[in-house]
Design a protein around this motif. Sequence first.
Motif, PDB file in Angstrom:
ATOM      1  N   LEU A  72      39.465  31.072  32.026  1.00 46.34           N
ATOM      2  CA  LEU A  72      38.603  30.129  31.321  1.00 46.34           C
ATOM      3  C   LEU A  72      37.600  29.610  32.346  1.00 46.34           C
ATOM      4  CD1 LEU A  72      38.497  28.799  28.458  1.00 46.34           C
ATOM      5  CD2 LEU A  72      39.584  26.815  29.474  1.00 46.34           C
ATOM      6  N   ASP A  73      36.404  29.277  31.906  1.00 42.83           N
ATOM      7  CA  ASP A  73      35.438  28.681  32.824  1.00 42.83           C
ATOM      8  C   ASP A  73      34.715  27.523  32.164  1.00 42.83           C
ATOM      9  OD1 ASP A  73      33.537  28.008  34.691  1.00 42.83           O
ATOM     10  OD2 ASP A  73      33.166  30.070  35.311  1.00 42.83           O
ATOM     11  N   LEU A  74      35.046  26.316  32.620  1.00 39.33           N
ATOM     12  CA  LEU A  74      34.421  25.119  32.058  1.00 39.33           C
ATOM     13  C   LEU A  74      33.166  24.723  32.824  1.00 39.33           C
ATOM     14  CD1 LEU A  74      37.614  22.928  31.570  1.00 39.33           C
ATOM     15  CD2 LEU A  74      36.328  24.104  29.805  1.00 39.33           C
ATOM     16  N   GLY A 122      33.150  31.611  44.072  1.00 34.55           N
ATOM     17  CA  GLY A 122      33.925  30.422  44.430  1.00 34.55           C
ATOM     18  C   GLY A 122      34.993  30.137  43.398  1.00 34.55           C
ATOM     19  N   ASN A 123      34.582  30.086  42.135  1.00 36.86           N
ATOM     20  CA  ASN A 123      35.551  29.862  41.062  1.00 36.86           C
ATOM     21  C   ASN A 123      36.648  30.924  41.097  1.00 36.86           C
ATOM     22  OD1 ASN A 123      34.503  27.568  39.874  1.00 36.86           O
ATOM     23  ND2 ASN A 123      33.232  28.684  38.422  1.00 36.86           N
ATOM     24  N   GLY A 124      36.211  32.179  41.213  1.00 32.61           N
ATOM     25  CA  GLY A 124      37.154  33.295  41.156  1.00 32.61           C
ATOM     26  C   GLY A 124      38.147  33.258  42.300  1.00 32.61           C
ATOM     27  N   LEU A 125      37.669  32.954  43.504  1.00 35.90           N
ATOM     28  CA  LEU A 125      38.575  32.924  44.655  1.00 35.90           C
ATOM     29  C   LEU A 125      39.589  31.793  44.521  1.00 35.90           C
ATOM     30  CD1 LEU A 125      36.182  33.724  47.646  1.00 35.90           C
ATOM     31  CD2 LEU A 125      38.014  35.145  46.731  1.00 35.90           C
ATOM     32  N   LEU A 126      39.121  30.646  44.028  1.00 37.05           N
ATOM     33  CA  LEU A 126      40.056  29.523  43.860  1.00 37.05           C
ATOM     34  C   LEU A 126      41.131  29.872  42.845  1.00 37.05           C
ATOM     35  CD1 LEU A 126      37.621  26.491  43.982  1.00 37.05           C
ATOM     36  CD2 LEU A 126      39.513  26.946  45.526  1.00 37.05           C
ATOM     37  N   VAL A 127      40.727  30.625  41.804  1.00 35.23           N
ATOM     38  CA  VAL A 127      41.710  30.999  40.785  1.00 35.23           C
ATOM     39  C   VAL A 127      42.665  32.067  41.326  1.00 35.23           C
ATOM     40  CG1 VAL A 127      42.005  32.129  38.545  1.00 35.23           C
ATOM     41  CG2 VAL A 127      40.246  30.381  38.831  1.00 35.23           C
ATOM     42  N   VAL A 137      40.503  24.457  38.161  1.00 39.42           N
ATOM     43  CA  VAL A 137      39.462  24.867  39.109  1.00 39.42           C
ATOM     44  C   VAL A 137      38.087  24.572  38.530  1.00 39.42           C
ATOM     45  CG1 VAL A 137      38.302  26.867  40.129  1.00 39.42           C
ATOM     46  CG2 VAL A 137      40.796  26.653  40.256  1.00 39.42           C
ATOM     47  N   THR A 138      37.873  25.041  37.288  1.00 32.16           N
ATOM     48  CA  THR A 138      36.517  24.966  36.742  1.00 32.16           C
ATOM     49  C   THR A 138      36.201  23.565  36.234  1.00 32.16           C
ATOM     50  OG1 THR A 138      37.287  25.835  34.615  1.00 32.16           O
ATOM     51  CG2 THR A 138      36.420  27.410  36.212  1.00 32.16           C
ATOM     52  N   LEU A 139      37.222  22.778  35.915  1.00 30.40           N
ATOM     53  CA  LEU A 139      36.975  21.361  35.604  1.00 30.40           C
ATOM     54  C   LEU A 139      36.461  20.674  36.868  1.00 30.40           C
ATOM     55  CD1 LEU A 139      37.362  19.202  33.340  1.00 30.40           C
ATOM     56  CD2 LEU A 139      39.532  18.639  34.398  1.00 30.40           C
ATOM     57  N   GLU A 224      44.281  40.773  40.717  1.00 28.91           N
ATOM     58  CA  GLU A 224      43.454  39.747  41.354  1.00 28.91           C
ATOM     59  C   GLU A 224      41.991  40.156  41.403  1.00 28.91           C
ATOM     60  OE1 GLU A 224      44.663  38.252  45.057  1.00 28.91           O
ATOM     61  OE2 GLU A 224      46.374  37.166  44.226  1.00 28.91           O
ATOM     62  N   ARG A 225      41.757  41.441  41.739  1.00 29.29           N
ATOM     63  CA  ARG A 225      40.379  41.866  41.889  1.00 29.29           C
ATOM     64  C   ARG A 225      39.645  41.850  40.545  1.00 29.29           C
ATOM     65  NH1 ARG A 225      39.187  47.501  44.331  1.00 29.29           N
ATOM     66  NH2 ARG A 225      39.035  48.010  42.140  1.00 29.29           N
ATOM     67  N   ILE A 226      40.313  42.293  39.492  1.00 25.03           N
ATOM     68  CA  ILE A 226      39.662  42.309  38.173  1.00 25.03           C
ATOM     69  C   ILE A 226      39.343  40.870  37.740  1.00 25.03           C
ATOM     70  CG2 ILE A 226      39.940  42.898  35.735  1.00 25.03           C
ATOM     71  CD1 ILE A 226      39.603  45.341  37.420  1.00 25.03           C
ATOM     72  N   ARG A 227      40.315  39.969  37.941  1.00 26.09           N
ATOM     73  CA  ARG A 227      40.085  38.558  37.586  1.00 26.09           C
ATOM     74  C   ARG A 227      38.887  38.003  38.351  1.00 26.09           C
ATOM     75  NH1 ARG A 227      45.859  36.323  36.513  1.00 26.09           N
ATOM     76  NH2 ARG A 227      45.852  36.626  34.253  1.00 26.09           N
ATOM     77  N   LEU A 228      38.886  38.274  39.669  1.00 28.65           N
ATOM     78  CA  LEU A 228      37.781  37.792  40.504  1.00 28.65           C
ATOM     79  C   LEU A 228      36.451  38.335  39.980  1.00 28.65           C
ATOM     80  CD1 LEU A 228      36.949  36.292  43.090  1.00 28.65           C
ATOM     81  CD2 LEU A 228      37.281  38.409  44.351  1.00 28.65           C
ATOM     82  N   LEU A 229      36.460  39.632  39.615  1.00 33.02           N
ATOM     83  CA  LEU A 229      35.241  40.260  39.124  1.00 33.02           C
ATOM     84  C   LEU A 229      34.732  39.593  37.843  1.00 33.02           C
ATOM     85  CD1 LEU A 229      35.590  44.120  39.641  1.00 33.02           C
ATOM     86  CD2 LEU A 229      33.879  42.575  40.577  1.00 33.02           C
ATOM     87  N   THR A 230      35.651  39.187  36.957  1.00 34.73           N
ATOM     88  CA  THR A 230      35.190  38.560  35.710  1.00 34.73           C
ATOM     89  C   THR A 230      34.444  37.268  36.019  1.00 34.73           C
ATOM     90  OG1 THR A 230      37.281  37.371  35.357  1.00 34.73           O
ATOM     91  CG2 THR A 230      37.047  39.520  34.279  1.00 34.73           C
TER      92      THR A 230
END
Lengths: 331, 321
Positions: A72-74, A122-127, A137-139, A224-230
């Motif tokens: 999710l990305d807020l 940044g968001n992706g790495l934190l997640v 993270v995104t909040l 992890e890589r696919i999530r980061l890529l999204t």
Amino acid sequence: MSDAAARPSPALRLPSLSALGPLLALILLVLLGAYLNDNFLSAGNITNVLARSAFIGMIAVGMTFVITSGGLDLSVGSMAAFIAGVMILAMNALLPTMGVGVPLILVGMGVALGVGLLAGLGNGLLVTRAGIEPFIVTLGTMGIFRSLVTWLADGGTISLDFAVRQLYRPVYYSGLLGIAWPILVFAAVAIAGQVAMRHTRFGRYCEAIGSNDKVALYSAVNVERIRLLTYVLLGLLVGLATIMYVPRLGSASGSTGMLWELEAIAAVIIGGTALKGGYGRVWGTVVGVLILSLIDNILILADLVSPYLNGAIQGVIIVLAVVLQRGKSSA
Amino acid sequence: MERRTFLTTGAIAAAAATAGLATPAAAQGKKAVIGVSIPSATHGFMGGLNWHAQETIKRLKATYPNLDFVLATAGAVGKQVNDIEDMMATRNIDALVVLPFESEPLTSPVKAVKDAGKWVTVVDRGLSQPGIEDLYVAGDNVAFGRVAGEYFKANLKSGAKIVVLRGIPTTLDNERVEAFQAAIKGSGIEIIDMQHGNWNRDKAFAVMQDYLSKHKKIDAVWAADDDMALGVMEAIAQAGRQKEMWIVGGAGMKEIIKRVMDKDPQIPVDVSYTPAQISTALEVTALRFVSDTPVYGRFIIGSTLITPENAAQFYFPNSPF
């Protein structure tokens, strides 16, 4: 979940009623709009609505991948405001050395995409690396980006230099063969998104991870890589949306992109993507975006209810669109 | 540079207010401490207000060495209540200048300050219980609507068609719109559409686009806010209908004032509703501690018509708003 089970259907079967739900809602809205106001179907109005939807649309396509893979990305609305602010400041700062011209605007666009990429990263790495819930993270980054743009603007508005603005303006207002650029870019993003979701390994992995990340991991998917890529993809698309947004009003402030994140998430869900992940539908997202902006347009064109109630009508239609789509499949 | 100093002073004030680093005012002799609690700079008007607050505090500190200020900005109601409680507990303030985020929830915290025997100045948004504050400083929302309405009445013929963009649904917005409607009553001017633009540039742009496809004839727009006026202008330019209508915004944003000064036919005038009202509140409150001037009561800052002739006195090129 039942949607996901229904998906690998035999090739020649017609789409189920549930898949057509959002499309039906969209057609009903168009008919209603045409009935209520003669100008609804005019080229001018259609162009306005589509061009307006393009920002949320591009972001929502990226959001479809994030949500499909269970994230999710807020932060996207604040991120858009922040990117717009940095982009304008960069162009204003380079103006004395580079002068007004196409190269300056190209540099501005590069800055937007670069900042978008970094923000998404940044968001992706934190997640993924820090293993923090995407919601949290995104909040957090939502607040950070929003504060940063307010700070950069000194509480006011960051405005693009007037001469640059005049040169950049056609990117929003003009187009190719009478179709505005934002609409064309949105269409290209939507088609590419649909292809990526349906016909590439990346799209399949997103669904697999969102459906069950343990199974995906044991199936040798680099989760992890696919999530980061999204998240990176979404950041890039926010950058692209900002490139189309800045020439519209030539400014950014603390209130730019307010609530875009919710609109994008709503569009994704209306379009039939599962909020808990595992199943994504990019074309549905596009329909969802159009539904959201058409409701707004019709409410103003039609004078149906007190303006105080506009929000309520929007809410009812959003819920109805989802009911139309889920009604069949949950039975 | 200004931004950086803003950050540090803001941070110090916040840290002092929340962490209780400060020494009690009593220990510093007769220094009077004035607590200032305002909403944070999340949009144009509040950005301007924050800027004016900081400038005024800087000036007052330099002028009156026996005055000290604690500034806290809050992004939400709850935070503002905390700020005020912290000022009482750790800074031992002698006076509070507060612009309530919302009237209802701030009423009892501010009353507690008053009950502790402190001076209270309320700015812009009143509290929901009368008689708490010693001094009330505000803009004039009724005049804001009336002055705009009178301009429309004087400059449009009977039968003219206008559209209105309202702000965020609030009582303040209602007061303005009702006063505007009352002012054009009997002129034969017809309001053909009225929607909320939420004091937001993007939203106003979209609403104006829809107005333009809906209505073939629009003679003028009351955008009721300068941010919205800028969005409206862009939508009109896109439709190529600049010659057909003029726009009146409101508040006194520097870009708009500049256009009025330059006699832009599209923006003939503006209506003032100044974020510098916080300066008035601070200056008058300061008088209470540095002189015997009586400053009790209500100070309503008029909303006036800004024309090319008087625009210069409303122009603050250094303000972010």
